[in-house]
Design a protein around this motif. Structure first.
Motif, PDB file in Angstrom:
ATOM      1  N   ALA A 274       0.830  -1.206   0.000  1.00 43.57           N
ATOM      2  CA  ALA A 274       0.000   0.000   0.000  1.00 43.57           C
ATOM      3  C   ALA A 274       0.865   1.257   0.000  1.00 43.57           C
ATOM      4  O   ALA A 274       0.567   2.238  -0.699  1.00 43.57           O
ATOM      5  CB  ALA A 274      -0.933  -0.009   1.214  1.00 43.57           C
ATOM      6  N   ALA A 275       1.964   1.226   0.781  1.00 45.43           N
ATOM      7  CA  ALA A 275       2.863   2.384   0.826  1.00 45.43           C
ATOM      8  C   ALA A 275       3.569   2.593  -0.508  1.00 45.43           C
ATOM      9  O   ALA A 275       3.680   3.733  -1.000  1.00 45.43           O
ATOM     10  CB  ALA A 275       3.886   2.189   1.945  1.00 45.43           C
ATOM     11  N   LEU A 276       4.059   1.501  -1.115  1.00 48.19           N
ATOM     12  CA  LEU A 276       4.749   1.614  -2.405  1.00 48.19           C
ATOM     13  C   LEU A 276       3.809   2.114  -3.498  1.00 48.19           C
ATOM     14  O   LEU A 276       4.189   2.950  -4.330  1.00 48.19           O
ATOM     15  CB  LEU A 276       5.347   0.260  -2.801  1.00 48.19           C
ATOM     16  CG  LEU A 276       6.530  -0.247  -1.994  1.00 48.19           C
ATOM     17  CD1 LEU A 276       7.031  -1.571  -2.570  1.00 48.19           C
ATOM     18  CD2 LEU A 276       7.662   0.771  -1.977  1.00 48.19           C
ATOM     19  N   ILE A 277       2.595   1.591  -3.511  1.00 49.82           N
ATOM     20  CA  ILE A 277       1.626   2.018  -4.527  1.00 49.82           C
ATOM     21  C   ILE A 277       1.302   3.498  -4.373  1.00 49.82           C
ATOM     22  O   ILE A 277       1.237   4.252  -5.354  1.00 49.82           O
ATOM     23  CB  ILE A 277       0.347   1.161  -4.424  1.00 49.82           C
ATOM     24  CG1 ILE A 277       0.649  -0.287  -4.810  1.00 49.82           C
ATOM     25  CG2 ILE A 277      -0.744   1.720  -5.329  1.00 49.82           C
ATOM     26  CD1 ILE A 277      -0.476  -1.248  -4.505  1.00 49.82           C
ATOM     27  N   THR A 278       1.102   3.928  -3.123  1.00 46.40           N
ATOM     28  CA  THR A 278       0.785   5.333  -2.871  1.00 46.40           C
ATOM     29  C   THR A 278       1.925   6.248  -3.302  1.00 46.40           C
ATOM     30  O   THR A 278       1.698   7.286  -3.944  1.00 46.40           O
ATOM     31  CB  THR A 278       0.479   5.544  -1.374  1.00 46.40           C
ATOM     32  OG1 THR A 278      -0.615   4.705  -0.991  1.00 46.40           O
ATOM     33  CG2 THR A 278       0.123   6.994  -1.104  1.00 46.40           C
ATOM     34  N   LEU A 279       3.167   5.852  -2.967  1.00 46.40           N
ATOM     35  CA  LEU A 279       4.313   6.712  -3.262  1.00 46.40           C
ATOM     36  C   LEU A 279       4.645   6.729  -4.744  1.00 46.40           C
ATOM     37  O   LEU A 279       4.686   7.796  -5.375  1.00 46.40           O
ATOM     38  CB  LEU A 279       5.523   6.240  -2.451  1.00 46.40           C
ATOM     39  CG  LEU A 279       6.835   6.999  -2.689  1.00 46.40           C
ATOM     40  CD1 LEU A 279       6.686   8.466  -2.316  1.00 46.40           C
ATOM     41  CD2 LEU A 279       7.973   6.359  -1.909  1.00 46.40           C
ATOM     42  N   PHE A 280       4.898   5.556  -5.318  1.00 49.39           N
ATOM     43  CA  PHE A 280       5.429   5.524  -6.682  1.00 49.39           C
ATOM     44  C   PHE A 280       4.350   5.659  -7.752  1.00 49.39           C
ATOM     45  O   PHE A 280       4.603   6.257  -8.792  1.00 49.39           O
ATOM     46  CB  PHE A 280       6.224   4.226  -6.896  1.00 49.39           C
ATOM     47  CG  PHE A 280       7.521   4.204  -6.149  1.00 49.39           C
ATOM     48  CD1 PHE A 280       8.642   4.835  -6.644  1.00 49.39           C
ATOM     49  CD2 PHE A 280       7.615   3.564  -4.915  1.00 49.39           C
ATOM     50  CE1 PHE A 280       9.838   4.831  -5.958  1.00 49.39           C
ATOM     51  CE2 PHE A 280       8.812   3.550  -4.212  1.00 49.39           C
ATOM     52  CZ  PHE A 280       9.929   4.183  -4.730  1.00 49.39           C
ATOM     53  N   TRP A 281       3.164   5.088  -7.508  1.00 49.27           N
ATOM     54  CA  TRP A 281       2.095   5.240  -8.492  1.00 49.27           C
ATOM     55  C   TRP A 281       1.279   6.502  -8.219  1.00 49.27           C
ATOM     56  O   TRP A 281       0.997   7.280  -9.118  1.00 49.27           O
ATOM     57  CB  TRP A 281       1.196   3.999  -8.481  1.00 49.27           C
ATOM     58  CG  TRP A 281       0.185   3.964  -9.597  1.00 49.27           C
ATOM     59  CD1 TRP A 281       0.038   4.878 -10.607  1.00 49.27           C
ATOM     60  CD2 TRP A 281      -0.811   2.963  -9.813  1.00 49.27           C
ATOM     61  NE1 TRP A 281      -0.983   4.509 -11.447  1.00 49.27           N
ATOM     62  CE2 TRP A 281      -1.526   3.340 -10.988  1.00 49.27           C
ATOM     63  CE3 TRP A 281      -1.173   1.805  -9.145  1.00 49.27           C
ATOM     64  CZ2 TRP A 281      -2.584   2.574 -11.480  1.00 49.27           C
ATOM     65  CZ3 TRP A 281      -2.227   1.045  -9.637  1.00 49.27           C
ATOM     66  CH2 TRP A 281      -2.924   1.422 -10.796  1.00 49.27           C
ATOM     67  N   GLY A 282       0.904   6.708  -6.936  1.00 46.43           N
ATOM     68  CA  GLY A 282       0.068   7.850  -6.617  1.00 46.43           C
ATOM     69  C   GLY A 282       0.784   9.181  -6.723  1.00 46.43           C
ATOM     70  O   GLY A 282       0.250  10.144  -7.278  1.00 46.43           O
ATOM     71  N   VAL A 283       2.025   9.257  -6.203  1.00 45.45           N
ATOM     72  CA  VAL A 283       2.756  10.532  -6.191  1.00 45.45           C
ATOM     73  C   VAL A 283       3.537  10.737  -7.486  1.00 45.45           C
ATOM     74  O   VAL A 283       3.460  11.809  -8.110  1.00 45.45           O
ATOM     75  CB  VAL A 283       3.706  10.601  -4.974  1.00 45.45           C
ATOM     76  CG1 VAL A 283       4.526  11.892  -5.014  1.00 45.45           C
ATOM     77  CG2 VAL A 283       2.910  10.501  -3.673  1.00 45.45           C
ATOM     78  N   PHE A 284       4.322   9.719  -7.881  1.00 44.09           N
ATOM     79  CA  PHE A 284       5.191   9.862  -9.053  1.00 44.09           C
ATOM     80  C   PHE A 284       4.574   9.334 -10.339  1.00 44.09           C
ATOM     81  O   PHE A 284       5.160   9.487 -11.417  1.00 44.09           O
ATOM     82  CB  PHE A 284       6.527   9.147  -8.795  1.00 44.09           C
ATOM     83  CG  PHE A 284       7.314   9.740  -7.665  1.00 44.09           C
ATOM     84  CD1 PHE A 284       7.938  10.970  -7.796  1.00 44.09           C
ATOM     85  CD2 PHE A 284       7.408   9.077  -6.459  1.00 44.09           C
ATOM     86  CE1 PHE A 284       8.664  11.514  -6.750  1.00 44.09           C
ATOM     87  CE2 PHE A 284       8.130   9.607  -5.393  1.00 44.09           C
ATOM     88  CZ  PHE A 284       8.754  10.838  -5.537  1.00 44.09           C
ATOM     89  N   GLY A 285       3.425   8.713 -10.257  1.00 40.48           N
ATOM     90  CA  GLY A 285       2.720   8.263 -11.456  1.00 40.48           C
ATOM     91  C   GLY A 285       3.364   7.111 -12.183  1.00 40.48           C
ATOM     92  O   GLY A 285       3.188   6.971 -13.393  1.00 40.48           O
ATOM     93  N   SER A 286       4.110   6.245 -11.469  1.00 37.84           N
ATOM     94  CA  SER A 286       4.803   5.138 -12.115  1.00 37.84           C
ATOM     95  C   SER A 286       4.305   3.800 -11.572  1.00 37.84           C
ATOM     96  O   SER A 286       4.867   3.239 -10.622  1.00 37.84           O
ATOM     97  CB  SER A 286       6.320   5.254 -11.906  1.00 37.84           C
ATOM     98  OG  SER A 286       6.998   4.170 -12.511  1.00 37.84           O
ATOM     99  N   GLU A 287       3.232   3.306 -12.147  1.00 32.93           N
ATOM    100  CA  GLU A 287       2.729   1.978 -11.776  1.00 32.93           C
ATOM    101  C   GLU A 287       3.743   0.899 -12.119  1.00 32.93           C
ATOM    102  O   GLU A 287       3.878  -0.110 -11.416  1.00 32.93           O
ATOM    103  CB  GLU A 287       1.413   1.706 -12.504  1.00 32.93           C
ATOM    104  CG  GLU A 287       0.820   0.334 -12.219  1.00 32.93           C
ATOM    105  CD  GLU A 287      -0.358   0.018 -13.111  1.00 32.93           C
ATOM    106  OE1 GLU A 287      -0.992  -1.033 -12.895  1.00 32.93           O
ATOM    107  OE2 GLU A 287      -0.652   0.817 -14.032  1.00 32.93           O
ATOM    108  N   LEU A 288       4.481   1.108 -13.216  1.00 32.72           N
ATOM    109  CA  LEU A 288       5.457   0.122 -13.676  1.00 32.72           C
ATOM    110  C   LEU A 288       6.541  -0.122 -12.637  1.00 32.72           C
ATOM    111  O   LEU A 288       7.048  -1.243 -12.514  1.00 32.72           O
ATOM    112  CB  LEU A 288       6.074   0.596 -14.991  1.00 32.72           C
ATOM    113  CG  LEU A 288       7.001  -0.388 -15.716  1.00 32.72           C
ATOM    114  CD1 LEU A 288       6.250  -1.670 -16.058  1.00 32.72           C
ATOM    115  CD2 LEU A 288       7.553   0.253 -16.981  1.00 32.72           C
ATOM    116  N   THR A 289       6.924   0.905 -11.887  1.00 32.63           N
ATOM    117  CA  THR A 289       7.942   0.737 -10.846  1.00 32.63           C
ATOM    118  C   THR A 289       7.480  -0.259  -9.783  1.00 32.63           C
ATOM    119  O   THR A 289       8.239  -1.137  -9.359  1.00 32.63           O
ATOM    120  CB  THR A 289       8.255   2.092 -10.183  1.00 32.63           C
ATOM    121  OG1 THR A 289       8.808   2.973 -11.168  1.00 32.63           O
ATOM    122  CG2 THR A 289       9.241   1.930  -9.040  1.00 32.63           C
TER     123      THR A 289
END
Length: 398
Positions: A274-289
């Motif tokens: 949940a934290a990784l999804i929020t940070l990298f997808w939610g904040v930086f817009g990178s679902e692929l990461t």
């Protein structure tokens, strides 16, 4: 009527999971005149309703046995299922004679239903025979409540124009539940017939857990949906596992290294996701990461365990390394993590040079992190380290 009855009886089992009467009354085989009158009345009315309007006789008989006759749940389910066998057979034959298309045109659906229902029945029977009546009641309550709520939604609320967010959440939940049912059935069948030992069972659980995260990511269009469902999953699974930990079958099924290990690991894993999804997808817009990091950890750790367990003869002698880790297992993780990240980045449109560089650096970091992580903390450390490295390199390469 059957739809609402399913939901209500599910709530009833959650409130009062043990339906059996105490002492001699529950074990008395002979029926008194009251029990005979109750059986005749409900047998006639339910049989008439089943034949005339197609109501669910098995579910209604389950209510009679548990509420009015005080049967324990196992006896009630077995008796109602035996009765339902005859009513369902009569209904199938009569409807097939009236409308042969049921058999001639829908035979593929019949085969799928027969196979899946039989497999699920065998698995659930094995589970029910190993636990007490209260646990069976709670599990039955959860299943019937969810099933009843789903049928109520599909029959009465599916046509409603729900907000797009609600539609996406419900869609993702449906995909996740379908995956869980298939994964759990396959796992339990493997445990039952393939004689998988304790350590291998741990890795099966590991595989299901990491695939759950991938299913959430792949089935969602917005970052907040998998984040919300990850938190919701933890909120549901944590108390459920607390209940199951008291049962004897639980220790045989998972063979934990420490008390509450599975429960705590799932909380850490889904909290981390949940934290990784929020940070990298939610904040930086990178679902692929996030997807690449989860693949690097999930597939890499599986490879390390399989190879290390079978061929790991040279233990890592580093000062801070886990003394159970081997060079052979770490080598397998390095290769598999590299390929997992490379393929995911390439499939996501990353240029070849960046994909190779990112895969090499992240795989090396993930391997070292896995080697020095102890007490199962690699569940959190490896995905986090991989995500940070993948995110940084991909960001600077743009």
């Amino acid at each position: 009527m059957t739809i609402f009855l399913t939901f209500c009886i599910g709530i009833r089992f959650l409130v009062r999971p043990d339906t059996s009467k105490s002492g001699a009354e529950s074990s008395n085989v002979r029926l008194g005149w009251k029990e005979i009158v109750i059986s005749l009345f409900f047998g006639l009315t339910i049989g008439f309703g089943t034949g005339f309007v197609g109501t669910g006789g098995g579910m209604m008989m389950l209510v009679v046995f548990t509420v009015f006759l005080g049967y324990d749940l196992k006896t009630a389910v077995g008796t109602s299922t035996f009765i339902m066998t005859f009513t369902a057979l009569i209904g199938f034959i009569s409807h097939s004679l009236i409308h042969p298309a049921i058999v001639l045109e829908r035979w593929n659906v019949l085969i799928v239903c027969i196979i899946t229902a039989t497999a699920a029945s065998l698995i659930s029977a094995q589970f029910a025979n190993r636990v007490n009546n209260k646990t069976v009641g709670r599990v039955t309550g959860v299943i019937l409540t969810v099933l009843g709520a789903a049928m109520i939604y599909l029959n009465y609320f599916r046509g409603m124009q729900l907000p797009p967010v609600a539609q996406e959440i419900l869609h993702t939940m449906a995909v996740l539940l379908l995956f869980l049912v298939i994964a759990v059935c396959v796992a339990l069948l493997g445990f039952r017939f393939l004689h998988i030992d304790g350590e291998a069972r741990r890795k099966v659980l590991h595989t299901i857990a990491f695939l759950i995260i991938l299913v959430l990511l792949m089935a969602s269009e917005h970052w907040y949906v998998p984040t919300l469902l990850s938190v919701l999953f933890v909120a549901i699974i944590y108390p459920v596992l607390r209940i199951f930990e008291k049962q004897s079958f639980y220790a045989r099924l998972f063979q934990e290294r420490a008390a509450g290990e599975v429960r705590k690991s799932l909380v850490l894993l889904f909290g981390m996701s949940a934290a990784l999804i929020t940070l990298f997808w939610g904040v930086f817009g990178s679902e692929l990461t996030v997807i690449s990091a989860i693949l690097a950890w999930g597939l890499g750790d599986e490879a390390a365990a399989l190879v290390g367990r079978r061929y790991g003869r040279h233990k890592i002698g580093w000062r801070f390394a886990d003394d159970r880790k081997s060079y052979e297992g770490s080598g397998a993780m390095l290769c598999v993590s590299f390929l997992a990240v490379l393929v995911s980045l390439a499939a996501g449109g990353t240029d070849p040079f960046t994909a190779i560089l990112t895969a090499a650096v992240s795989a090396a970091a993930a391997t070292v992190t896995e080697a020095i992580s102890k007490k199962g903390h690699d569940t959190v450390t490896v995905p986090c380290v991989s995500a940070v490295i993948i995110g940084i390199i991909c960001c600077f390469s743009r």
